[in-house]
Design a protein around this motif. Structure first.
Motif, mmCIF file in Angstrom:
data_model
loop_
_atom_site.group_PDB
_atom_site.id
_atom_site.type_symbol
_atom_site.label_atom_id
_atom_site.label_comp_id
_atom_site.label_asym_id
_atom_site.label_seq_id
_atom_site.Cartn_x
_atom_site.Cartn_y
_atom_site.Cartn_z
ATOM 1 N N ASP A 84 0.820 -1.218 0.000
ATOM 2 C CA ASP A 84 0.000 0.000 0.000
ATOM 3 C C ASP A 84 0.854 1.267 0.000
ATOM 4 N N SER A 85 1.980 1.239 0.701
ATOM 5 C CA SER A 85 2.885 2.391 0.656
ATOM 6 C C SER A 85 3.491 2.534 -0.724
ATOM 7 N N LEU A 86 3.852 1.415 -1.332
ATOM 8 C CA LEU A 86 4.422 1.446 -2.678
ATOM 9 C C LEU A 86 3.419 2.006 -3.681
ATOM 10 N N ALA A 87 2.149 1.663 -3.521
ATOM 11 C CA ALA A 87 1.117 2.092 -4.467
ATOM 12 C C ALA A 87 0.641 3.522 -4.214
ATOM 13 N N SER A 88 1.041 4.120 -3.091
ATOM 14 C CA SER A 88 0.521 5.454 -2.779
ATOM 15 C C SER A 88 1.622 6.509 -2.663
ATOM 16 N N TRP A 89 2.413 6.498 -1.588
ATOM 17 C CA TRP A 89 3.296 7.633 -1.331
ATOM 18 C C TRP A 89 4.774 7.386 -1.611
ATOM 19 N N LEU A 90 5.224 6.131 -1.671
ATOM 20 C CA LEU A 90 6.660 5.872 -1.707
ATOM 21 C C LEU A 90 7.350 6.403 -2.964
ATOM 22 N N ILE A 91 6.787 6.144 -4.139
ATOM 23 C CA ILE A 91 7.450 6.570 -5.373
ATOM 24 C C ILE A 91 7.611 8.084 -5.442
ATOM 25 N N PRO A 92 6.570 8.879 -5.146
ATOM 26 C CA PRO A 92 6.786 10.335 -5.114
ATOM 27 C C PRO A 92 7.858 10.745 -4.106
ATOM 28 N N THR A 151 -8.774 -13.442 -2.448
ATOM 29 C CA THR A 151 -7.349 -13.164 -2.212
ATOM 30 C C THR A 151 -6.817 -12.434 -3.439
ATOM 31 N N VAL A 152 -6.363 -11.193 -3.233
ATOM 32 C CA VAL A 152 -5.934 -10.336 -4.347
ATOM 33 C C VAL A 152 -4.575 -9.736 -3.989
ATOM 34 N N ARG A 153 -3.523 -10.195 -4.632
ATOM 35 C CA ARG A 153 -2.158 -9.800 -4.265
ATOM 36 C C ARG A 153 -1.691 -8.558 -5.027
ATOM 37 N N SER A 154 -2.480 -7.508 -4.970
ATOM 38 C CA SER A 154 -2.126 -6.255 -5.637
ATOM 39 C C SER A 154 -2.966 -5.134 -5.043
ATOM 40 N N SER A 155 -2.295 -4.069 -4.603
ATOM 41 C CA SER A 155 -3.027 -2.920 -4.054
ATOM 42 C C SER A 155 -3.903 -2.271 -5.121
ATOM 43 N N GLU A 156 -3.366 -2.176 -6.342
ATOM 44 C CA GLU A 156 -4.129 -1.571 -7.431
ATOM 45 C C GLU A 156 -5.352 -2.412 -7.772
ATOM 46 N N ALA A 157 -5.187 -3.742 -7.790
ATOM 47 C CA ALA A 157 -6.305 -4.636 -8.105
ATOM 48 C C ALA A 157 -7.365 -4.607 -7.000
ATOM 49 N N PHE A 158 -6.948 -4.335 -5.766
ATOM 50 C CA PHE A 158 -7.913 -4.158 -4.675
ATOM 51 C C PHE A 158 -8.927 -3.085 -5.064
ATOM 52 N N ILE A 159 -8.409 -1.964 -5.536
ATOM 53 C CA ILE A 159 -9.275 -0.847 -5.904
ATOM 54 C C ILE A 159 -10.132 -1.203 -7.111
ATOM 55 N N GLU A 160 -9.502 -1.844 -8.109
ATOM 56 C CA GLU A 160 -10.237 -2.177 -9.329
ATOM 57 C C GLU A 160 -11.377 -3.149 -9.056
ATOM 58 N N ASN A 216 -9.251 -0.183 2.357
ATOM 59 C CA ASN A 216 -8.284 0.435 1.461
ATOM 60 C C ASN A 216 -7.726 1.712 2.074
ATOM 61 N N PRO A 217 -6.484 2.076 1.727
ATOM 62 C CA PRO A 217 -5.894 3.306 2.270
ATOM 63 C C PRO A 217 -6.677 4.543 1.858
ATOM 64 N N ARG A 218 -6.888 5.420 2.807
ATOM 65 C CA ARG A 218 -7.577 6.680 2.518
ATOM 66 C C ARG A 218 -6.867 7.443 1.399
ATOM 67 N N LEU A 219 -5.529 7.378 1.381
ATOM 68 C CA LEU A 219 -4.744 8.072 0.362
ATOM 69 C C LEU A 219 -5.172 7.680 -1.046
ATOM 70 N N GLN A 220 -5.449 6.388 -1.247
ATOM 71 C CA GLN A 220 -5.818 5.900 -2.573
ATOM 72 C C GLN A 220 -7.299 6.076 -2.873
ATOM 73 N N MET A 221 -8.090 6.286 -1.825
ATOM 74 C CA MET A 221 -9.543 6.318 -1.996
ATOM 75 C C MET A 221 -10.108 7.722 -2.180
ATOM 76 N N ALA A 222 -9.335 8.734 -1.875
ATOM 77 C CA ALA A 222 -9.863 10.104 -1.810
ATOM 78 C C ALA A 222 -10.623 10.502 -3.077
ATOM 79 N N GLU A 223 -10.022 10.268 -4.233
ATOM 80 C CA GLU A 223 -10.650 10.672 -5.492
ATOM 81 C C GLU A 223 -11.944 9.904 -5.746
ATOM 82 N N HIS A 224 -11.930 8.616 -5.489
ATOM 83 C CA HIS A 224 -13.116 7.788 -5.746
ATOM 84 C C HIS A 224 -14.242 8.090 -4.755
#
Length: 300
Positions: free
Chosen positions: A103-111, A223-232, A243-251
């Motif tokens: 979840d950190s990798l899919a949200s804040w880590l790369i930036p 069982t879903v081994r992907s943060s992005e697929a969780f959202i999809e 799901n992390p609030r960071l990833q959910m805000a827009e939706h």
């Protein structure tokens, strides 16, 4: 015997075997025969008087082996930085092995990593694990730093609090209408498909057990081994999930997802652990990550 007496060619063989999870692949990487790799590790074990490698699946370093690998990683980092300082034209790539939760990798880590990726000549190797298990990668000597939910640092490392990752229980309005027409309760949750990341993900289990007295096996769960697929999958009305609030805000803002339980959320503290003697690059990276997370992760 001290670290100064150790032949680093032997440590390099040990690191290659653990990293590649294969004597054969380690031999290919180091341009040696498989027999030579085995002999180097055996020679190192004979020098130290105890085994350094557990020949299991997966291959694992012993406690002493882990200490040696951690030392080797830090020495490699320092040597690379020194080479760059001594030669203005040195283009050697700095290895940057890190362990992080999905979840950190899919949200804040790369930036947060972007300034380092843009300014430095680095080669990242990201190990993705549950936030309660990433520290094991660091303890084993495989990585120089990790994002973890554990506060206490490993001996020889520093720990910095980053903030809280907040998780909301979300689903589409269509999913909610189908499975929760009378509200979210124990009975409706026992019929609604949920999601977990893998066998180590106990967040959803604890959430349902604590608030609704539901145990594993008493409700359907993908069982879903992907943060992005969780959202999809949630957006496809295939399940509800934490799901992390960071990833959910827009939706949440555009109404594609709704917060099923506004009064309930899960807060996971995150810490950045890094070896104290990992070099200038790690100090710079740690400062960037701490600065970035202060603005995107709740601090209280």
């Amino acid at each position: 015997m001290s670290f100064a007496d150790i032949d680093y060619k032997l440590l390099k063989a040990l690191e290659a075997v653990v990293s590649e999870q294969s004597f054969e692949r380690a031999a290919l990487r180091l341009h040696l025969t498989q027999s030579a790799i085995s002999q180097r590790i055996k020679s190192l074990e004979n020098q130290l008087g105890q085994p350094l490698l557990i020949r299991s699946q997966p291959l694992m370093a012993t406690e002493l082996g882990q200490q040696l690998l951690g030392h080797y990683q830090r020495v490699q980092q320092l040597e690379t930085e020194l080479a760059q300082q001594l030669s203005l034209g040195d283009k050697r790539v700095q290895a940057l092995p890190l362990a992080v939760n999905a979840d950190s990798l899919a949200s804040w880590l790369i930036p947060a990593l972007s300034p380092t990726l843009q300014q430095q000549h680095v080669e990242m190797n990201l190990y993705v694990e549950d936030e309660s298990r990433t520290w094991q990668r660091m303890r084993s000597g495989e990585v120089l730093a990790c994002v973890t939910s554990k506060a206490k640092p490993i001996a020889g490392s520093d720990s910095q609090f980053l903030g809280y990752m907040e998780y909301l229980c979300v689903a589409t309005p269509e999913f909610a209408q189908r499975f929760f027409p009378q509200g979210v309760n124990r009975d409706s949750l026992s019929k609604a498909p949920a999601m977990s990341f893998d066998q180590h993900d106990d967040m959803h289990i604890q959430f349902l057990s604590e608030h609704f007295s539901l145990q594993p096996g008493e409700y359907p769960c993908h069982t879903v081994r992907s943060s992005e697929a969780f959202i999809e999958l949630a957006l496809a009305s295939g399940a509800y999930s934490l799901n992390p609030r960071l990833q959910m805000a827009e939706h949440l803002a555009d109404g594609r997802l709704i917060n099923l339980l506004p009064d309930l959320q899960v807060r996971v503290p995150l810490y950045w652990h890094h070896w104290q003697l990992a070099g200038k690059l790690m100090k710079q990276l740690s400062e960037q990550i701490r600065s970035y997370t202060q603005n995107c992760l709740p601090q209280r």
